[in-house]
Motif scaffolding. Structure first.
Motif, PDB file in Angstrom:
ATOM      1  N   GLU A  30      28.421  -6.731  18.094  1.00  0.00           N
ATOM      2  CA  GLU A  30      28.787  -8.198  17.445  1.00  0.00           C
ATOM      3  C   GLU A  30      28.239  -8.030  16.050  1.00  0.00           C
ATOM      4  O   GLU A  30      29.034  -8.758  15.049  1.00  0.00           O
ATOM      5  CB  GLU A  30      27.869  -9.211  18.303  1.00  0.00           C
ATOM      6  CG  GLU A  30      28.397  -9.246  19.734  1.00  0.00           C
ATOM      7  CD  GLU A  30      27.333 -10.207  20.458  1.00  0.00           C
ATOM      8  OE1 GLU A  30      26.515 -10.712  20.007  1.00  0.00           O
ATOM      9  OE2 GLU A  30      27.685 -10.408  21.556  1.00  0.00           O
ATOM     10  N   VAL A  31      27.120  -7.305  15.687  1.00  0.00           N
ATOM     11  CA  VAL A  31      26.785  -7.362  14.297  1.00  0.00           C
ATOM     12  C   VAL A  31      27.604  -6.538  13.380  1.00  0.00           C
ATOM     13  O   VAL A  31      27.990  -6.958  12.477  1.00  0.00           O
ATOM     14  CB  VAL A  31      25.216  -6.713  14.208  1.00  0.00           C
ATOM     15  CG1 VAL A  31      25.015  -6.513  12.828  1.00  0.00           C
ATOM     16  CG2 VAL A  31      24.194  -7.741  14.848  1.00  0.00           C
ATOM     17  N   LEU A  32      28.122  -5.564  14.125  1.00  0.00           N
ATOM     18  CA  LEU A  32      28.822  -4.599  13.126  1.00  0.00           C
ATOM     19  C   LEU A  32      30.451  -5.352  12.905  1.00  0.00           C
ATOM     20  O   LEU A  32      31.032  -5.393  11.761  1.00  0.00           O
ATOM     21  CB  LEU A  32      29.074  -3.347  13.753  1.00  0.00           C
ATOM     22  CG  LEU A  32      28.025  -2.232  14.015  1.00  0.00           C
ATOM     23  CD1 LEU A  32      28.393  -1.159  14.577  1.00  0.00           C
ATOM     24  CD2 LEU A  32      27.330  -1.910  12.289  1.00  0.00           C
ATOM     25  N   ALA A  33      30.745  -5.940  13.935  1.00  0.00           N
ATOM     26  CA  ALA A  33      32.017  -6.854  13.682  1.00  0.00           C
ATOM     27  C   ALA A  33      31.895  -7.823  12.718  1.00  0.00           C
ATOM     28  O   ALA A  33      32.868  -8.189  11.802  1.00  0.00           O
ATOM     29  CB  ALA A  33      32.441  -7.655  15.011  1.00  0.00           C
ATOM     30  N   ALA A  34      30.790  -8.430  12.663  1.00  0.00           N
ATOM     31  CA  ALA A  34      30.503  -9.592  11.760  1.00  0.00           C
ATOM     32  C   ALA A  34      30.260  -9.089  10.238  1.00  0.00           C
ATOM     33  O   ALA A  34      30.736  -9.695   9.304  1.00  0.00           O
ATOM     34  CB  ALA A  34      29.184 -10.198  12.282  1.00  0.00           C
ATOM     35  N   ILE A  35      29.916  -7.881  10.057  1.00  0.00           N
ATOM     36  CA  ILE A  35      29.607  -7.120   8.865  1.00  0.00           C
ATOM     37  C   ILE A  35      30.903  -6.724   8.319  1.00  0.00           C
ATOM     38  O   ILE A  35      31.166  -6.912   7.115  1.00  0.00           O
ATOM     39  CB  ILE A  35      28.777  -5.874   9.138  1.00  0.00           C
ATOM     40  CG1 ILE A  35      27.376  -6.234   9.210  1.00  0.00           C
ATOM     41  CG2 ILE A  35      28.818  -4.931   7.803  1.00  0.00           C
ATOM     42  CD1 ILE A  35      26.213  -5.065   9.646  1.00  0.00           C
ATOM     43  N   ASP A  37      33.840  -8.362   9.044  1.00  0.00           N
ATOM     44  CA  ASP A  37      34.455  -9.636   8.714  1.00  0.00           C
ATOM     45  C   ASP A  37      33.976 -10.102   7.411  1.00  0.00           C
ATOM     46  O   ASP A  37      34.614 -10.800   6.635  1.00  0.00           O
ATOM     47  CB  ASP A  37      34.268 -10.412   9.891  1.00  0.00           C
ATOM     48  CG  ASP A  37      34.931 -11.715   9.763  1.00  0.00           C
ATOM     49  OD1 ASP A  37      36.226 -11.386   9.365  1.00  0.00           O
ATOM     50  OD2 ASP A  37      34.360 -12.678   9.906  1.00  0.00           O
ATOM     51  N   THR A  38      32.659 -10.216   7.077  1.00  0.00           N
ATOM     52  CA  THR A  38      32.023 -10.741   6.037  1.00  0.00           C
ATOM     53  C   THR A  38      31.636 -10.051   4.778  1.00  0.00           C
ATOM     54  O   THR A  38      31.405 -10.352   3.752  1.00  0.00           O
ATOM     55  CB  THR A  38      30.537 -11.404   6.619  1.00  0.00           C
ATOM     56  OG1 THR A  38      29.625 -10.716   6.830  1.00  0.00           O
ATOM     57  CG2 THR A  38      31.185 -12.575   7.614  1.00  0.00           C
ATOM     58  N   ARG A  70      26.945 -14.283   8.120  1.00  0.00           N
ATOM     59  CA  ARG A  70      27.752 -15.383   8.054  1.00  0.00           C
ATOM     60  C   ARG A  70      28.739 -15.400   6.969  1.00  0.00           C
ATOM     61  O   ARG A  70      28.132 -14.807   5.703  1.00  0.00           O
ATOM     62  CB  ARG A  70      27.304 -16.706   8.382  1.00  0.00           C
ATOM     63  CG  ARG A  70      26.333 -17.014   9.538  1.00  0.00           C
ATOM     64  CD  ARG A  70      25.962 -18.429   9.696  1.00  0.00           C
ATOM     65  NE  ARG A  70      25.272 -18.359  10.959  1.00  0.00           N
ATOM     66  CZ  ARG A  70      24.911 -19.812  11.447  1.00  0.00           C
ATOM     67  NH1 ARG A  70      25.008 -20.619  10.388  1.00  0.00           N
ATOM     68  NH2 ARG A  70      24.535 -19.609  12.583  1.00  0.00           N
ATOM     69  N   ARG A  71      29.984 -15.629   7.060  1.00  0.00           N
ATOM     70  CA  ARG A  71      30.795 -15.827   5.845  1.00  0.00           C
ATOM     71  C   ARG A  71      30.324 -16.812   4.969  1.00  0.00           C
ATOM     72  O   ARG A  71      29.965 -17.856   5.484  1.00  0.00           O
ATOM     73  CB  ARG A  71      32.251 -16.108   6.225  1.00  0.00           C
ATOM     74  CG  ARG A  71      33.408 -15.929   4.991  1.00  0.00           C
ATOM     75  CD  ARG A  71      34.539 -16.247   5.395  1.00  0.00           C
ATOM     76  NE  ARG A  71      34.811 -15.193   6.494  1.00  0.00           N
ATOM     77  CZ  ARG A  71      35.792 -14.550   6.596  1.00  0.00           C
ATOM     78  NH1 ARG A  71      36.652 -14.409   5.389  1.00  0.00           N
ATOM     79  NH2 ARG A  71      35.879 -13.542   7.461  1.00  0.00           N
ATOM     80  N   GLU A  72      29.903 -16.551   3.698  1.00  0.00           N
ATOM     81  CA  GLU A  72      29.729 -17.800   2.770  1.00  0.00           C
ATOM     82  C   GLU A  72      30.749 -18.962   2.699  1.00  0.00           C
ATOM     83  O   GLU A  72      31.752 -18.608   2.461  1.00  0.00           O
ATOM     84  CB  GLU A  72      29.015 -17.101   1.275  1.00  0.00           C
ATOM     85  CG  GLU A  72      27.930 -16.163   1.589  1.00  0.00           C
ATOM     86  CD  GLU A  72      27.356 -16.103   0.309  1.00  0.00           C
ATOM     87  OE1 GLU A  72      27.273 -16.695  -0.554  1.00  0.00           O
ATOM     88  OE2 GLU A  72      26.317 -15.075   0.282  1.00  0.00           O
ATOM     89  N   MET A  73      30.234 -19.890   2.477  1.00  0.00           N
ATOM     90  CA  MET A  73      31.188 -21.226   2.309  1.00  0.00           C
ATOM     91  C   MET A  73      31.901 -21.324   1.112  1.00  0.00           C
ATOM     92  O   MET A  73      33.171 -21.676   0.971  1.00  0.00           O
ATOM     93  CB  MET A  73      30.363 -22.386   2.552  1.00  0.00           C
ATOM     94  CG  MET A  73      31.409 -23.638   2.702  1.00  0.00           C
ATOM     95  SD  MET A  73      32.248 -23.736   4.199  1.00  0.00           S
ATOM     96  CE  MET A  73      31.130 -24.291   5.363  1.00  0.00           C
ATOM     97  N   GLY A  74      31.141 -20.627  -0.068  1.00  0.00           N
ATOM     98  CA  GLY A  74      31.962 -20.879  -1.349  1.00  0.00           C
ATOM     99  C   GLY A  74      31.568 -22.223  -2.227  1.00  0.00           C
ATOM    100  O   GLY A  74      31.031 -23.118  -1.407  1.00  0.00           O
ATOM    101  N   THR A  75      31.767 -22.214  -3.350  1.00  0.00           N
ATOM    102  CA  THR A  75      31.635 -23.299  -4.087  1.00  0.00           C
ATOM    103  C   THR A  75      32.850 -24.266  -4.318  1.00  0.00           C
ATOM    104  O   THR A  75      33.998 -23.849  -4.522  1.00  0.00           O
ATOM    105  CB  THR A  75      31.126 -22.933  -5.664  1.00  0.00           C
ATOM    106  OG1 THR A  75      30.005 -21.842  -5.470  1.00  0.00           O
ATOM    107  CG2 THR A  75      30.779 -24.039  -6.585  1.00  0.00           C
TER     108      THR A  75
END
Length: 109
Positions: A30-35, A37-38, A70-75
């Motif tokens: 799970e962690v590696l997939a999130a890495i 992705d983000t 987590r993917r950052e939301m952005g500005t």
């Protein structure tokens, strides 16, 4: 004669018939997939708290936690209008579309 003592790796492998390793493997996936992705970092923590129970036996209830990035939301960029409300249009800048429409109207006359 087989030995009864467990080293660290044998303990991990044999805990609840491999349940500890399966759980850790799932969290790692799970962690590696999130890495992937983000592009951000993550971590897995395995805690092995040992305690002596009333009968003098050693008990262990492992804790596996995963911190998935987590993917950052952005500005988002906004402006305040004269009524103190958010708007995407800069109230201090003339809209070039309005200017183009005015030119077309003058050319059509």
């Amino acid at each position: 004669m087989p030995r009864d003592e467990l080293n660290f790796l044998e303990f991990l492998q044999s805990f609840r018939r491999g349940e500890l390793l399966r759980e850790a493997d799932e969290r790692m996936s799970e962690v590696l997939a999130a890495i992937q992705d983000t592009g951000n970092s993550g971590e897995i923590t395995v805690k092995l708290p040992f305690k002596v129970n009333k009968a003098g036996q050693i008990e262990c209830v492992p804790q596996i936690t995963a911190k998935k990035p987590r993917r950052e939301m952005g500005t988002g960029v906004y402006f305040l209008n004269d009524e103190a409300q958010l708007t995407r249009r800069d109230p201090n800048q003339q809209d070039w579309l309005d200017d183009m429409e005015a030119r077309r109207d003058r050319a059509a006359e």
